[in-house]
Every structure is written in C-alpha cells, then in structure tokens.
Design a protein around this motif. Structure first.
Motif, mmCIF file in Angstrom:
data_model
loop_
_atom_site.group_PDB
_atom_site.id
_atom_site.type_symbol
_atom_site.label_atom_id
_atom_site.label_comp_id
_atom_site.label_asym_id
_atom_site.label_seq_id
_atom_site.Cartn_x
_atom_site.Cartn_y
_atom_site.Cartn_z
ATOM 1 N N ASP A 91 0.906 -1.089 -0.001
ATOM 2 C CA ASP A 91 -0.019 0.072 -0.099
ATOM 3 C C ASP A 91 0.991 1.453 0.044
ATOM 4 O O ASP A 91 1.225 1.575 0.984
ATOM 5 C CB ASP A 91 -0.884 -0.056 1.186
ATOM 6 C CG ASP A 91 -1.880 1.176 1.252
ATOM 7 O OD1 ASP A 91 -2.261 1.695 0.303
ATOM 8 O OD2 ASP A 91 -2.469 1.298 2.222
ATOM 9 N N ILE A 136 1.007 -7.471 -5.395
ATOM 10 C CA ILE A 136 0.664 -6.252 -6.034
ATOM 11 C C ILE A 136 1.379 -5.045 -5.313
ATOM 12 O O ILE A 136 1.856 -5.021 -4.052
ATOM 13 C CB ILE A 136 -0.818 -6.271 -5.771
ATOM 14 C CG1 ILE A 136 -1.354 -6.233 -4.519
ATOM 15 C CG2 ILE A 136 -1.647 -7.104 -6.734
ATOM 16 C CD1 ILE A 136 -2.765 -5.977 -4.325
ATOM 17 N N THR A 138 0.179 -0.707 -5.228
ATOM 18 C CA THR A 138 -0.978 0.287 -5.523
ATOM 19 C C THR A 138 -0.582 1.248 -6.370
ATOM 20 O O THR A 138 -1.303 1.945 -7.154
ATOM 21 C CB THR A 138 -1.621 0.742 -4.253
ATOM 22 O OG1 THR A 138 -0.622 1.291 -3.426
ATOM 23 C CG2 THR A 138 -2.235 -0.414 -3.202
ATOM 24 N N TYR A 143 -1.722 -1.582 -11.623
ATOM 25 C CA TYR A 143 -2.879 -1.746 -10.495
ATOM 26 C C TYR A 143 -3.872 -0.470 -10.753
ATOM 27 O O TYR A 143 -4.973 -0.568 -10.584
ATOM 28 C CB TYR A 143 -2.140 -2.180 -9.264
ATOM 29 C CG TYR A 143 -2.970 -2.243 -8.069
ATOM 30 C CD1 TYR A 143 -3.674 -3.357 -7.771
ATOM 31 C CD2 TYR A 143 -3.539 -0.887 -7.476
ATOM 32 C CE1 TYR A 143 -4.619 -3.582 -6.574
ATOM 33 C CE2 TYR A 143 -4.342 -1.062 -6.381
ATOM 34 C CZ TYR A 143 -4.745 -2.337 -6.069
ATOM 35 O OH TYR A 143 -5.841 -2.329 -4.946
ATOM 36 N N TYR A 144 -3.138 0.545 -10.574
ATOM 37 C CA TYR A 144 -4.009 1.650 -10.380
ATOM 38 C C TYR A 144 -5.156 2.068 -11.493
ATOM 39 O O TYR A 144 -6.146 2.848 -11.242
ATOM 40 C CB TYR A 144 -3.239 2.988 -9.701
ATOM 41 C CG TYR A 144 -2.571 3.797 -10.479
ATOM 42 C CD1 TYR A 144 -3.037 4.611 -11.667
ATOM 43 C CD2 TYR A 144 -1.188 4.015 -10.261
ATOM 44 C CE1 TYR A 144 -2.301 5.422 -12.333
ATOM 45 C CE2 TYR A 144 -0.315 4.673 -11.207
ATOM 46 C CZ TYR A 144 -0.859 5.492 -12.105
ATOM 47 O OH TYR A 144 0.024 6.274 -12.852
ATOM 48 N N THR A 147 -7.879 0.582 -10.101
ATOM 49 C CA THR A 147 -8.619 1.446 -9.260
ATOM 50 C C THR A 147 -9.356 2.666 -10.049
ATOM 51 O O THR A 147 -10.652 3.220 -9.367
ATOM 52 C CB THR A 147 -7.643 2.047 -8.166
ATOM 53 O OG1 THR A 147 -6.932 1.088 -7.883
ATOM 54 C CG2 THR A 147 -8.340 2.830 -7.162
ATOM 55 N N GLY A 534 -6.770 2.615 -3.198
ATOM 56 C CA GLY A 534 -5.923 1.480 -3.627
ATOM 57 C C GLY A 534 -6.175 0.339 -2.559
ATOM 58 O O GLY A 534 -6.448 -0.800 -3.043
ATOM 59 N N SER A 535 -6.278 0.846 -1.388
ATOM 60 C CA SER A 535 -6.784 -0.459 -0.121
ATOM 61 C C SER A 535 -8.032 -0.527 0.053
ATOM 62 O O SER A 535 -8.363 -1.480 0.955
ATOM 63 C CB SER A 535 -5.868 0.134 0.950
ATOM 64 O OG SER A 535 -6.735 1.341 1.666
ATOM 65 N N TYR A 538 -8.158 -4.261 -2.921
ATOM 66 C CA TYR A 538 -6.792 -4.884 -3.040
ATOM 67 C C TYR A 538 -7.021 -6.339 -2.932
ATOM 68 O O TYR A 538 -6.379 -7.103 -3.838
ATOM 69 C CB TYR A 538 -5.809 -4.325 -2.398
ATOM 70 C CG TYR A 538 -5.558 -4.669 -0.909
ATOM 71 C CD1 TYR A 538 -4.945 -5.924 -0.648
ATOM 72 C CD2 TYR A 538 -6.324 -3.909 -0.030
ATOM 73 C CE1 TYR A 538 -4.834 -6.054 0.881
ATOM 74 C CE2 TYR A 538 -6.274 -4.498 1.165
ATOM 75 C CZ TYR A 538 -5.515 -5.531 1.798
ATOM 76 O OH TYR A 538 -5.530 -5.741 3.048
ATOM 77 N N ARG A 541 -7.986 -7.978 -6.069
ATOM 78 C CA ARG A 541 -7.001 -8.089 -7.221
ATOM 79 C C ARG A 541 -6.152 -9.352 -7.032
ATOM 80 O O ARG A 541 -5.640 -9.935 -7.911
ATOM 81 C CB ARG A 541 -5.954 -6.905 -7.226
ATOM 82 C CG ARG A 541 -5.339 -6.630 -8.337
ATOM 83 C CD ARG A 541 -5.842 -6.832 -9.915
ATOM 84 N NE ARG A 541 -4.819 -6.772 -10.909
ATOM 85 C CZ ARG A 541 -4.935 -7.026 -12.343
ATOM 86 N NH1 ARG A 541 -6.306 -6.868 -12.391
ATOM 87 N NH2 ARG A 541 -4.031 -6.557 -13.103
ATOM 88 N N TYR A 542 -5.807 -9.615 -5.790
ATOM 89 C CA TYR A 542 -5.231 -11.024 -5.541
ATOM 90 C C TYR A 542 -5.808 -12.187 -6.346
ATOM 91 O O TYR A 542 -5.039 -12.985 -6.378
ATOM 92 C CB TYR A 542 -5.257 -11.154 -4.096
ATOM 93 C CG TYR A 542 -4.217 -10.511 -3.089
ATOM 94 C CD1 TYR A 542 -2.930 -9.827 -3.544
ATOM 95 C CD2 TYR A 542 -4.528 -10.175 -1.900
ATOM 96 C CE1 TYR A 542 -2.105 -9.187 -2.727
ATOM 97 C CE2 TYR A 542 -3.887 -9.147 -1.178
ATOM 98 C CZ TYR A 542 -2.649 -8.666 -1.695
ATOM 99 O OH TYR A 542 -1.861 -8.291 -0.553
#
Length: 836
Positions: A91, A136, A138, A143-144, A147, A534-535, A538, A541-542
């Motif tokens: 994060d 991952i 963030t 990744y983002y 988001t 992002g948190s 998440y 996403r895993y």
C-alpha cells in the motif's frame, strides 16, 4: 547482544539454523509450493493480511507478528486439504512516500521501490509462505488503472460528486493538510497555524450505503463484537424527527432530534459556527463582529478537536431569538463549536436538563434548565404532564408538524487530496453545457451519471467527463522533476502544464496532449485520490492479479471469494468501513456476488517494548527482525512471536522467552537425532497418547488463532516424550504439528527421515483417539448448536466444574462477547451446548 551472554558455550553447537533456513527458502521459491491453483477442486481458503505501508524505515520485531500468525494458519489449512491463497502486496501511495521523495530529491517510484525491496527481504527471511506470483503494488500503473476503472463505476452511479468543502489550509507550508497532520490546530510539521478554507472536492456518497453498512454487520458472526460496535458508532445511525424553529431574523432553523418529547425543556438554540444558517442569522446580530471573530477562531480547529475538547465555548447572538414551537417562548441563540454543520442540520435544540453538553453551555451563559421527564413521565410540560415518554413523543411530533427522519454521524467521504503521489482521477473537465450534451451522444454517454457533475466559474459551467477505460493510459501520473506544492489550494498537478492541458475526441472519447482541430480542449482533474483508494479493493486483485482488461474476473471472485480470514491491527472503523462500502458498490455493479468482503476478522495485538511502552526508534527500544534472526534463527523468532501471548492482546517483548523458544527447538532437534538412530516401529502407549492429545489441541487452537496455547501444548508434549522411546511414525506426526510454526527446521528433519515431498504439502496428522488413556473424554463445545471448540475433561467431572471450564474457554468467550447466556445443556460424554 548482552542477553545471550548467559548461554553456555556449545549450547547451540548442533542446532545451526543458519545452515538450512536460507536453503529451504530458496527451494520453496524455486518449487512454488505456496502458489495457489485456481483450477483445483479442493475447498478454498483465502487468507489476507492488512497489507503494509513500506515506509522509509524497515520493520521492527512487532510488525511481523500478524504475518507469522496468518502464515501458521495458512500452512495448517494447506496441510488440512485446502487450496490456500495467501498473497502479499504493498500500500504505497500517500504523503509519507511523497515527502521522503521530496527530501531525497528523487521521483517517488524510486523511493517506493527501495522500500518495498527492504520490506520484502525481511518477510522472506522469516520463511513466510506467500504466493509471490500474485504480489501487487498500489502505485503500479498496471494496478491503479483498475482503481480508476472502479472509480468510474462510482461516477456513473452518481456516487462520485464534486462539492465545495472545508479543507485544512496551512499558508506557511503552502498546502492542504489531512486531519492527521494537525495537532492542536497547527501543522505537525513546523507547528504552523492551520485554517479551514472552502475548496472544490470529490466526495463519495457513502451515506447512501449507511443502512446497508449497519444492517449487514449481522452477516458477520465471525467478527469481534467490539469491532462491529465501533462501526455502528462511527456510522451513528439515529432515527428521530425534523422540524423548524422560527427566528426574529426571518430565518427558519431546521432541527433534527432523537428526543422530540424533550422539546418543552428546550431553553436555547445552538448553531454550528460554519453553517449557512449562522451566516444568515449573524447578519441581524447586534454583536456581529464578536460572532464573526468566534467563527474565525473555530475555523482553525478540526472537527475531531471540536468533538474531543472538554471545554465548551460559544457566543450568544445578541438581538436575535428563536421561538420554541411547543411553548411559544422566545429563546436565545448561541453559536458554539461543539455543534458541527456536518451532522444533522448544523443546529440543535438545547435541552440542558437532559443533555450534559447543553448543560455545560447553559452554565457558561447562566441559561435555565427545565426538567421535563421524571421516572418515565412528563413534568413541567403543560398538556403533556403525566404522559409517558412514548405518548408525549407522538403528541409533540404532531403538534409541531415534525417529519420522521434518519440521520447519520458518518459523513460523505472527502475523496480528494491536493498531493502528487496518489491515483489520478479518470476525469477531465470541459467548458459549456452544449459540449457536454454533444459528448453524451457518443461512447462517453453510457458512463455519465443521471445528473451532471459541474461547477460554475464566473459565467462558465465546467462539466466533469469520464475518461473511458480503454484510454486510461492518458491518466497516468506524469514523470516530472518537480512535484512540489503549488502554494495555492490546488495540488502539485495544477502546476504541471503537460498534465493540465489536453484534448478529447468527442467521437471516440480518446484523450491526448496533442492538438487536433476536431477535438475539444479539456483540463485534467488536478486533485488525486487518497491512499484509501487502492486499499479499498486490493484483496479482489489478488484473485486475478494479471488480468489486463478488468480489475478481476467474475469467475475468480466466485472461485475465491469472500476472504475467509482477514487479519491485522488498527482500522477498526475507517479502512474496514471504506472497504465494505467499495465492495457493496462493486456488488451493485455486478462485479461480485457476495455482500461482505471479509468473512472472518482477526484483530492483532501489538508487541510492545519490554517496559510495556510502544516500540519506537526515537525511544531507542526498537529491535530489527534481522538482528533477532541472526541470533536465534527465523524459526525461533516465529515461534516466540506466537508464544508470547494471545494473538489479539498487546504483549511486551521478553528476551528470556525468546531464548526459551530457541532452546525448545534445539531439544526437538536432539530428539530427532535420537528417533532416527533408534528407528523404532512402535512407541509406548503413553507417548502415542501424549502426541495424539497435542496434535488435536494444536489443530483446534490454530483454527481459532490461539497460537500461544498451541505452542504451549507442543512444549508440554515434548517434556512428556523426550526421554521415552518414540517411533518415527509418531515423531513425524509431532513435527507435522510443529511445521506451521517452525517451517525450516521441520522441513530439514522431514528430509532427514527420508521424505521426498515437502512437509508443507503433507497431510495434517489425525489424532487416532478421542478419549485419552487417562480416562478423559473430549467434548464438543457448541454455541447455539454450532461447534466452536473442544475440551478434554475427566469422564466423571461435576457439571458445575464443567460449566466453569467451558465458559473460560477463549474461543467460547469470543462467541459470547456481549451476549446473555440463557442456559447450558450437557449431553453426557458428548457435548456441551451454550444457548445465548
């Protein structure tokens, strides 16, 4: 270190973990034995840690405790036949990384990369069995971008709004500060004055989900009750009535109250200093300058400071009064900072005889107290005298034409940050309603909310337009040399020309910095999202970390979801409420099928310094994991972190306990040598019984995160068997139960007894007997008919003694928290059922 000086020379000569711990870590990584298989037919078990913020400083010994706990649990579930997904990520957006990067004169990605490498090496040093293929970050654009896609779902549902809100502005630092950056009305950095100033902000309408966030807590029986209570209090749902007080300033003041029956005792009205109503009323005041000065002083305080302050302050508005709609009496109006414009209507009716805060203000200004309820009946209330509270509530609401209303303490979520290091909003702004209408006819139209998001600057309307998912590469953070605060209320992106100015193709929705005669000029949004963005999703996403098209596939969420165990410290309210909110929006968007993201929550107690204080580098009481691992080995460190005390309790560090865990492992090592040399086929009955009871207790304890008692059981068992003849088969069962705690040493011993496969993919040993040789019987403990724990007791135990033991069981206590025990039913020799 000095605390090892008391060890005799040669104590650890045979047991040398440094010779095999690194070896097994490398082999586990090469063989990918912890990689989750999304095609497996085994039952799934999804275990998630509250992922770390990789700050500039490395971890201390308190940080890994939760990670070791979930690792022990994950290893146990894998050995018990589950397809385990136990991933890790980072994060890494937010203010700390940005400030460190500015200090080091480097781009934040460099800072974050270095910090992550440090943290990851520390985690791997402990032999944590993460599926690193799903790692991952963030701050990774890969990744983002997802988001940003999820934010677009908020936007088109009308949940992302743009409003003018008060922000904490520090002129000396030239930047907007978050509440946590302010202490006593001044900046934590530099101790400069901070003022509240209005600014355009993105808001997520979490209040629209407040009822679901409260009601769905009933779907979470495996959450600690104290956390659910904290969430209910944070959301603060209240059911009451709303009605108006008229004033001599020709301004009606709306009031929300949960106790309308106390209206006869309302002796003054209180307004929030920053409310619009206050500005209107004050313009009629004889002491206008005095009130405005009070409002200015209040603007330097945060809402939190105002709520927590013990000193109640305010100022009476002279020359203006309000009319109590029940009594017809004219009553004073007070502006006071304990009332917030963000809750209710920004005004309250003050009933000092029945409210402590109102009473304090009444005392300051010598205002009257009128008691209107005594022993459940109305008094001093004219026609209501003698009525019950319930009857009076109904009558008063009719008399003053009050409307039933729900209110919430929780406010819509301010989702903007005036910083550089955060996810860019996938939003551009265009000028003019005609342009907006034109865009709505093209591909952008399906992403627009029912009500347009816009603001007016002078005579020009500016409309928020989403950047389509396929063109979000245009919304990556720019790589620039300077990202300092601009010195204005706007964030650093506002000072970066290449970011602000862009062009949009109305036919396709593409955004580019290149001028084209047929494209519309637009301005990119210059605020960034908060670190919470992002948190807030998440763990999903895993499930599908390499999907380039969508944040995660529907199939992956159906296979893995929800999270079976979520573990960590802090975040009793903010993160967990935000995460639940995002999840429910994604459920409404059809992205997930389940209502709650985290089935079970395990809260972590901190490890404290040896004197009971918080570990801090400033205090010089911090210990690094590397230091401890170098001295006693990773397994001893892991074992001690689990043995030190109950998982959910804060526990002080004790070096003697660390040495004791090291010595325990050394004794197991010696026993292994003895067992291998003797090569016995059968153990004595006493040894078999002891190992069986230990295996059973260890498995039960791991399941409910009672790691300290699991370790204690293994230590007790070792004391009972170490001087006896132990068969290899029984010893293998014993070290299998130790494997989740001491993965390296048990793997080494496993290979020494001729096993080819890793111990960590072997089967959890089954206890061969339920009733021990000592005449004890193992009873199932049930709560409302559901199995919650087991207990071994003498067959002839008295029922009163049994009830005492059952109610003291830690797992049972968790399920009884805040509940009333109605009766306890004992089915002789089989089970105990607690009815709540």
């Amino acid at each position: 270190m000095q605390f090892f000086d008391n060890l005799k020379k040669g104590d650890f000569m045979k047991f040398e973990p440094e010779k095999f711990e690194k070896k097994w870590q490398e082999r586990w990584e090469e063989s990918s034995i912890y990689r989750a298989d999304s095609s497996s037919k085994k039952p799934t078990c999804f275990v998630v840690d509250m992922f770390p913020y990789p700050s500039g400083s490395s971890m201390h010994v308190g940080h890994p405790r939760g990670y070791v706990g979930t690792d022990v649990y994950s290893r146990f579930k894998r050995m018990s036949g589950f397809n385990v997904l136990h991933p890790m990520g980072w994060d890494a957006f937010g203010l700390p990384a940005e400030e460190t990067a500015i200090q080091n004169k480097e781009y934040p990605t460099v800072t974050v990369k270095r910090n992550i490498e440090k943290f990851k090496s520390q985690l791997m040093m402990l032999g944590l069995g993460y599926d690193w293929s799903r790692e991952i970050n963030t701050t990774d654009p890969a990744y983002y971008v997802h988001t940003q896609k999820i934010f677009l779902e908020f936007f088109r549902r009308g949940l992302a709004q743009n409003k003018t809100m008060a922000v904490n502005w520090c002129p000396e630092l030239g930047t907007v500060l978050a509440n946590e950056d302010i202490v006593d009305g001044k900046s934590e950095r530099g101790n400069h004055p901070v003022f509240q100033r209005p600014m355009r902000q993105w808001i997520l309408a979490i209040t629209q989900y407040a009822d679901r966030l409260v009601d769905d807590l009933a779907l979470l029986p495996h959450w600690p009750e104290k956390i659910k209570i904290a969430q209910r209090n944070w959301i603060g749902r209240s059911e009451g009535h709303e009605f108006d007080f008229s004033t001599t300033a020709n301004v009606n003041v709306p009031i929300f109250t949960t106790r309308i029956e106390t209206l006869p005792g309302a002796t003054f009205l209180v307004l929030a200093p920053e409310s619009d109503i206050t500005r209107k009323v004050v313009s009629y005041a004889k002491n206008q300058d005095q009130v405005e000065q009070y409002v200015e002083v209040t603007s330097q305080k945060t809402d939190l400071d105002r709520q927590l302050s013990r000193e109640k302050t305010g100022v009476i508005v002279e020359g203006v009064t309000a009319k109590n709609p029940f009594t017809g009496m004219q009553i004073p109006i007070v502006v006071a900072d304990y009332v917030l414009s963000s809750y209710g209507t920004g005004a309250i009716m003050a009933v000092p005889a029945h409210d402590e805060r109102d009473a304090e203000i009444a005392k300051v200004f010598s205002l009257p107290l009128i008691t209107v309820i005594e022993t459940g009946r109305m008094v001093n209330a004219d026609s209501l005298n003698g009525d019950t509270v319930e009857d009076a509530r109904e009558k008063v609401s009719v008399m003053v034409d009050a409307k039933p209303k729900k209110r919430y303490k929780i406010r819509d979520w301010v989702f903007s940050r005036q910083r550089f290091w955060g996810e860019p909003f996938p939003i551009v702004w265009i000028e003019g309603r005609d342009n907006y209408e034109l865009l709505s006819q093209g591909p952008i139209g399906k992403w627009l909310p029912n009500e347009p998001v816009f603001y007016v600057d002078g005579l020009i309307e500016h409309f928020a337009v989403p950047v389509l998912p396929e063109f979000l590469h245009a919304m990556r953070l720019p790589e620039v040399d300077s990202y300092q605060p601009t010195g204005t209320l706007e964030g650093p992106l506002a000072g970066i020309d290449q970011w602000v100015k862009a062009f949009l193709n109305p036919k396709t929705g593409e955004v580019s910095n290149q001028y084209n005669v047929d494209w519309m000029p637009v301005r990119r949004e210059t605020n960034t999202m908060p670190q919470w963005a992002g948190s807030s999703w998440y763990w999903l996403r895993y499930m599908d970390p390499h999907n380039e098209n969508v944040p995660f596939s529907k199939g992956s969420s159906q296979y893995w979801g929800p999270v079976n165990v979520y573990a960590g410290a802090d975040h009793a309210v903010a993160h967990l409420i935000y995460a639940r909110f995002w999840h429910k929006v994604m459920q409404d968007a059809g992205m997930v099928d389940f209502s709650e993201p985290f089935e079970r929550l395990e809260f972590l107690g901190y490890i404290l310094a040896s004197d009971g204080s918080k570990i801090s580098k400033r205090k010089g009481n911090s210990r690094s994991p590397e230091e401890v691992v170098q001295q006693v080995g990773a397994d001893a460190f892991r074992l001690y972190e689990m043995f030190i005390g109950p998982f959910e309790k804060p526990i002080p560090w004790n070096d003697d306990g660390l040495i004791g865990c090291r010595r325990f492992l050394e004794r197991v090592w010696r026993l292994a040598e003895k067992v291998i040399e003797s090569n016995l086929a059968v153990s004595s009955p006493a040894v078999t019984s002891s190992i069986n009871k230990s295996i059973q207790k260890v498995g039960n304890d791991i399941e409910v995160f009672r790691f300290n008692t699991a370790v204690s059981s293994m230590m007790t068992c070792l004391n009972e068997i170490q001087h006896s003849d132990v068969a290899i088969s029984d010893f293998k069962a014993y070290i299998c139960s130790l494997a989740p705690f001491a993965p390296h040493m048990t793997e080494e011993i496993w290979s020494m007894v001729g096993q080819k496969e890793s111990i960590h993919v072997s089967s959890w040993p089954k206890a061969t007997v339920e009733v021990g040789q000592d005449g004890n019987v193992v009873l199932s403990i049930q709560v409302n008919g559901k199995h919650r724990s087991k207990i071994s007791v003498p067959r002839d135990i008295e029922e009163d003694s049994l009830k005492t033991l059952v109610l003291s069981d830690q797992s049972v206590q968790r399920h009884l928290s805040g509940k009333e025990v109605k009766k306890i039913i004992y089915v002789s020799g089989k089970a105990v059922n607690i009815v709540i």
